[in-house]
Structure formats: C-alpha cells, structure tokens
Design an enzyme around this catalytic site. Structure first.
Site, PDB file in Angstrom:
ATOM      1  N   CYS A 152       0.817  -1.211   0.000  1.00  0.00           N
ATOM      2  CA  CYS A 152       0.000   0.000   0.000  1.00  0.00           C
ATOM      3  C   CYS A 152       0.855   1.268   0.000  1.00  0.00           C
ATOM      4  O   CYS A 152       0.329   2.361  -0.174  1.00  0.00           O
ATOM      5  CB  CYS A 152      -0.954   0.004   1.195  1.00  0.00           C
ATOM      6  SG  CYS A 152      -2.241  -1.244   1.057  1.00  0.00           S
ATOM      7  N   LYS A 204       0.605   3.476  -3.232  1.00  0.00           N
ATOM      8  CA  LYS A 204      -0.571   4.272  -3.612  1.00  0.00           C
ATOM      9  C   LYS A 204      -0.128   5.609  -4.203  1.00  0.00           C
ATOM     10  O   LYS A 204       0.925   6.124  -3.837  1.00  0.00           O
ATOM     11  CB  LYS A 204      -1.417   4.575  -2.365  1.00  0.00           C
ATOM     12  CG  LYS A 204      -2.476   3.526  -2.083  1.00  0.00           C
ATOM     13  CD  LYS A 204      -3.479   4.015  -1.067  1.00  0.00           C
ATOM     14  CE  LYS A 204      -4.457   2.900  -0.702  1.00  0.00           C
ATOM     15  NZ  LYS A 204      -5.378   3.232   0.346  1.00  0.00           N
ATOM     16  N   HIS A 222     -14.663   9.228   0.882  1.00  0.00           N
ATOM     17  CA  HIS A 222     -13.447   8.399   0.845  1.00  0.00           C
ATOM     18  C   HIS A 222     -13.600   7.179   1.737  1.00  0.00           C
ATOM     19  O   HIS A 222     -12.716   6.858   2.522  1.00  0.00           O
ATOM     20  CB  HIS A 222     -12.212   9.184   1.329  1.00  0.00           C
ATOM     21  CG  HIS A 222     -11.848  10.306   0.433  1.00  0.00           C
ATOM     22  ND1 HIS A 222     -10.597  10.436  -0.106  1.00  0.00           N
ATOM     23  CD2 HIS A 222     -12.568  11.358  -0.022  1.00  0.00           C
ATOM     24  CE1 HIS A 222     -10.556  11.524  -0.863  1.00  0.00           C
ATOM     25  NE2 HIS A 222     -11.738  12.096  -0.820  1.00  0.00           N
ATOM     26  N   ASP A 223     -14.724   6.530   1.668  1.00  0.00           N
ATOM     27  CA  ASP A 223     -14.922   5.357   2.510  1.00  0.00           C
ATOM     28  C   ASP A 223     -14.171   4.162   1.930  1.00  0.00           C
ATOM     29  O   ASP A 223     -13.555   4.258   0.875  1.00  0.00           O
ATOM     30  CB  ASP A 223     -16.416   5.063   2.681  1.00  0.00           C
ATOM     31  CG  ASP A 223     -16.738   4.668   4.111  1.00  0.00           C
ATOM     32  OD1 ASP A 223     -15.988   3.850   4.664  1.00  0.00           O
ATOM     33  OD2 ASP A 223     -17.721   5.190   4.661  1.00  0.00           O
ATOM     34  N   HIS A 275      -8.313 -11.124 -14.375  1.00  0.00           N
ATOM     35  CA  HIS A 275      -7.684 -10.552 -15.558  1.00  0.00           C
ATOM     36  C   HIS A 275      -6.192 -10.401 -15.311  1.00  0.00           C
ATOM     37  O   HIS A 275      -5.787 -10.000 -14.226  1.00  0.00           O
ATOM     38  CB  HIS A 275      -8.323  -9.190 -15.856  1.00  0.00           C
ATOM     39  CG  HIS A 275      -7.952  -8.646 -17.191  1.00  0.00           C
ATOM     40  ND1 HIS A 275      -8.546  -9.046 -18.346  1.00  0.00           N
ATOM     41  CD2 HIS A 275      -7.016  -7.727 -17.546  1.00  0.00           C
ATOM     42  CE1 HIS A 275      -8.003  -8.405 -19.381  1.00  0.00           C
ATOM     43  NE2 HIS A 275      -7.070  -7.588 -18.905  1.00  0.00           N
ATOM     44  N   THR A 276      -5.382 -10.714 -16.311  1.00  0.00           N
ATOM     45  CA  THR A 276      -3.921 -10.672 -16.163  1.00  0.00           C
ATOM     46  C   THR A 276      -3.288  -9.824 -17.252  1.00  0.00           C
ATOM     47  O   THR A 276      -3.738  -9.836 -18.397  1.00  0.00           O
ATOM     48  CB  THR A 276      -3.340 -12.103 -16.283  1.00  0.00           C
ATOM     49  OG1 THR A 276      -4.078 -12.957 -15.435  1.00  0.00           O
ATOM     50  CG2 THR A 276      -1.897 -12.133 -15.885  1.00  0.00           C
TER      51      THR A 276
HETATM   52 CO    CO Z   1      -8.881  -0.129  -0.185  1.00  0.00          CO
HETATM   53 CO    CO Z   2     -10.611  -9.612 -19.026  1.00  0.00          CO
END
Ligand code: CO
Ligand code: CO
Ligand code: CO
Length: 346
Positions: free
Chosen positions: A14, A17, A45-46, A136-137
């Site tokens: 994190c 970010k 911003h929850d 998804h990759t």
């Molecule tokens: Co989050």
């Molecule tokens: Co996809």
C-alpha cells in the site's frame, strides 16, 4: 534460485498508492454519479462503495492491488487477498465473491511464482468464505496482485467512516509498522523475527474484528492501509465532522518498528501522508518525531480502527483479544469538531 519478489519493486504494498494529495486533486474533477441506490459513493473516501439492490440487500464493492510486500510469492498472494477483502469487513459486510487482478512479468519470473501468488490468494479468499470466480492478467515488469471483491450487507447496517461520535473511544485491532519493517527488510536492517511478525499481521483477516463490531453495533470504522494511521483517522474525522485525538504512545507497534525509525528507516510514502494530513493536524508539543512518522507509515493489510462508546470499550477489546487479536488497544478518542480535525499527542 528461489524467487525473491520484494527485490522486484521499489515501493511495496500500500506504500505504492498515488500520493493522497494528488489523488484528491484528480477525484475532485470527476463527475459524480447520481443514482439514488448508491448508499456510499466516493465523497467520503470510505473503504468501499455500497449499492442498494432492494430494501434488504446492498452490495459492497471494492478493489485493491499492489506490488510485493514480502519475498515469498505464496505469502504475497495471501496478504494481497486479505488486504483486498478487508475493505468489505471495515464496512460490516460479508464478502462473497471476487475477481483476481494480476500483473506479472512472464519473461522475468518462472510460472511457478505466478501460480503460487494465485494459490495464496485463493487459499486466503477461501478462509474468508470468498469464491474467486474470474480475473484478468497483464504482462508487466513489476508483479502486482489483488482482488476486486463483492460483499453483501443490509442497507440499514452499514458501518461507515463517518460514524464516529463525540465521546467515543477509538480502538485499533492490529499493531502498526508494516511499511517501516518492509523498508527495513529491503535495506537489510530488519530482523527475521520482525519480518515474520509483519507478515503474520498482514496475513490476518479483519474478519473477526468485523464480527465483533457487528456484535456491539459499532457505527463508525475504517481499516488502516496506505494513508497510514493518521491519514485514515483524518478521513474519519472529516467524514464525521468531528475531531480525533490519537495518543501515539498507546498505539501498538510491531517488534522493533520504533528502533528502525530511529535508525532513519522511514519509507517515502510516510512523507506523502504527512503532506496530506499536516494542514488539518495539530502536533502535540511533546510528540516525538519518531511517533509522528509512525502515524504516517503506510500500512499494508492493517487493522480496523473502530469508534466505540466509552462504556463498552473494555468489553470490545476483550472480545477482540478472545479472537486472537491480542494487540487490540484503545489508541484515541473522538470529540466535537475543534480547530483542527486531527490531534496527534504522546
Ligand atoms: Co482499499
Ligand atoms: Co478480461
Ligand atoms: Co480501506
């Protein structure tokens, strides 16, 4: 040679970010959806969005993904999944299904690492009662992994970050310091014991913390992730139009976090978080620099910060500790809105 994922990334978890100030700036200019069934949108911003399906059912939707926070691919998968699911728990929801989001450098890492990350994610999701039903990759130079999660919640029982009420105490369910320790690991100055403790903390689901919140009818909470304890507490204060005081001496720390900060181990994200909070924060005269920066430390898969009535705080702590969250502690309090939103004391 064994794959060491942590060496493939500059900013881990994190910490990577987008700086919160920049994010705020960009979000401000986006159109606001007006569907009346949006119960929680982006304004406060929850932790997650909440969408009403009917009078008994709403969906909690959230996604998180990030670069490695540890060396081992399987553990990285576990941590990323626990972190993604956490936003549903923070709102009192029950996570049910998820999609994998994966970026992977196919030319640089063996396919086994790929498989291990996904396995770790699937095992952690299963532990949370979540089925992964797709994903998804993308081929990308730094691996990144996380989930998009869907949970259920009753529209009348949503726990939000605006539910903190003057007179409440703030309880934090996990110790702080993952950003500092991961940075220490990259620098080769964190001990193996502390790295192990940080990994254990990050792998702990916020499931039982969420169950205790529901049992005690807690109305206000959030989870502590990339914006650090101070950043998330500030968002909570603003959303609820209250002031929050954090007593940094009461904040439980992982292992030698304080010593590592003393040695100068402060990840860049902490300075971004400081920039984000400082205009709305009063720093107590006796607050040490180290504790101030620990309040800014970006957490990966951090604990829940819940606002509870003073009378039940002791019971809630006992309830949390019974489920294994033995470091749960009161770390602050809520007051009417004062001059600043956030007060950092020691
Ligand atoms: Co989050
Ligand atoms: Co996809
Ligand atoms: Co969150």
């Amino acid at each position: 040679m064994k794959t060491d994922l942590l060496q493939m990334t500059d900013s881990a978890g994190c910490s990577s970010k987008i700086p919160p100030k920049l994010l705020d700036e960009v979000l401000k200019h986006l159109p606001r959806p007006s569907d009346p069934d949006i119960l929680v949108g982006i304004d406060t911003h929850d932790d997650a969005g909440v969408y009403r399906v009917n009078s008994d059912l709403a969906l909690v939707l959230t996604t998180d993904f990030f670069p490695p926070v540890c060396s081992d691919p399987y553990e990285f998968g576990q941590i990323a999944a626990a972190n993604s699911i956490s936003d549903v728990y923070a709102m009192g929801g029950t996570p049910v299904v998820a999609l994998n989001i994966m970026m992977f450098p196919a030319a640089k890492l063996p396919p086994e690492a790929y498989e291990e990350i996904l396995k770790g994610g699937a095992v952690m999701a299963a532990q949370a009662g979540v089925s992964i039903i797709g994903g998804h990759t993308i081929d990308d130079s730094t691996p990144k992994y996380g989930l998009a999660v869907v949970g259920y919640i009753h529209p009348g029982k949503i726990i939000t970050n605006k539910g903190a009420v003057p007179g409440d105490l703030l309880i934090l369910t996990k110790p702080v310091g993952t950003g500092v320790i991961i940075a220490g690991q990259k620098l080769g100055i964190a001990s193996g014991t502390d790295i192990g403790r940080a990994v254990e903390t990050m792998k702990t689901l916020n499931r039982t913390g969420s169950e205790v919140m529901k049992r005690y009818n807690v109305k206000g909470a959030t989870d502590i992730t990339g914006f650090g304890l101070a950043g998330h507490a500030l968002k909570m204060a603003k959303a609820g139009s209250v002031s929050i005081t954090l007593n940094m001496r009461q904040v439980p720390l992982i292992g030698e976090t304080f010593m590592l900060v003393e040695e100068g181990c402060i990840p860049g994200a902490a300075f971004g978080n400081l920039e984000f909070v400082e205009g709305d924060t009063c720093f107590g005269d006796s607050l040490e620099y180290n504790l101030k920066m620990i309040a800014m430390d970006a957490q990966t898969s951090g604990g829940l910060l819940m606002s509870v009535r003073e009378e039940i705080a002791g019971e809630v702590i006992a309830g949390l500790q019974e489920t294994g969250l033995i470091r749960a502690a009161v770390v602050g309090s809520v007051t009417e809105k004062r001059e600043k939103y956030l007060y950092l004391e020691s």
